[in-house]
Write a protein that holds these residues in place. Sequence first.
Motif, short mmCIF file in Angstrom:
data_model
loop_
_atom_site.label_atom_id
_atom_site.label_comp_id
_atom_site.label_asym_id
_atom_site.label_seq_id
_atom_site.Cartn_x
_atom_site.Cartn_y
_atom_site.Cartn_z
N LYS A 88 0.84 -1.21 0.00
CA LYS A 88 0.00 0.00 0.00
C LYS A 88 0.87 1.25 0.00
CE LYS A 88 -3.75 0.38 -0.26
NZ LYS A 88 -4.61 0.73 -1.43
N GLU A 89 1.95 1.24 0.77
CA GLU A 89 2.86 2.39 0.78
C GLU A 89 3.48 2.60 -0.59
OE1 GLU A 89 5.46 3.11 4.33
OE2 GLU A 89 4.58 1.22 4.99
N VAL A 90 3.91 1.51 -1.24
CA VAL A 90 4.47 1.61 -2.60
C VAL A 90 3.44 2.26 -3.52
CG1 VAL A 90 5.15 0.27 -4.63
CG2 VAL A 90 6.13 -0.27 -2.39
N GLU A 91 2.20 1.79 -3.44
CA GLU A 91 1.13 2.27 -4.31
C GLU A 91 0.89 3.77 -4.14
OE1 GLU A 91 -3.62 1.74 -4.09
OE2 GLU A 91 -2.48 -0.13 -4.02
N ILE A 92 0.76 4.23 -2.91
CA ILE A 92 0.46 5.65 -2.71
C ILE A 92 1.67 6.53 -2.97
CG2 ILE A 92 -1.50 5.15 -1.20
CD1 ILE A 92 0.19 6.06 1.19
#
Length: 164
Positions: A140-144
Amino acid sequence: MSVALRNAQRAVLVRRAPLRRAVCVLRAALGASRFDVGLVCAGNGLMRRLNGTYRQRPEPTDVLSFPFHQVAAGELPRPRCRDEYNLGDIFLGVEYIHHQCRASGEDFDSVLAVTAAHGLCHLLGYQHNTKPEWQQMYQKEVEILEELNRLTGASLRPLTAGLF
């Protein structure tokens, strides 16, 4: 909705406008633009007290998140009234982060944005106590952060790359 940013320390110069913009982009990437979030830039003393009180670790740290709602990872809160459109508060240990950046040569403003992304994920139920939880949160961190990178031309990555 708003990002309320408060600088509660004087040890480190914090460029508030870029940090506020980054948090707005990150919040939108999480689908949580309708929700308020509080962001407090704190010194080592306050972070030590909060970390000791809430995590029984009386030492400064980089980030502490205090969610307004308890939700499962990846779920948005379901507010019942206007006052509940709040994700919670993120305390950034800017003095601690600044010291780490000086030691590692990393850009302070970039690390603040990445640390804020980590804090936002915690507000939305993501954890990293087990390997599967960490993998979900890391993804999720990578995505945002990719969305923030796309809009700013940066190349930010999560800080927790080697946690497990």
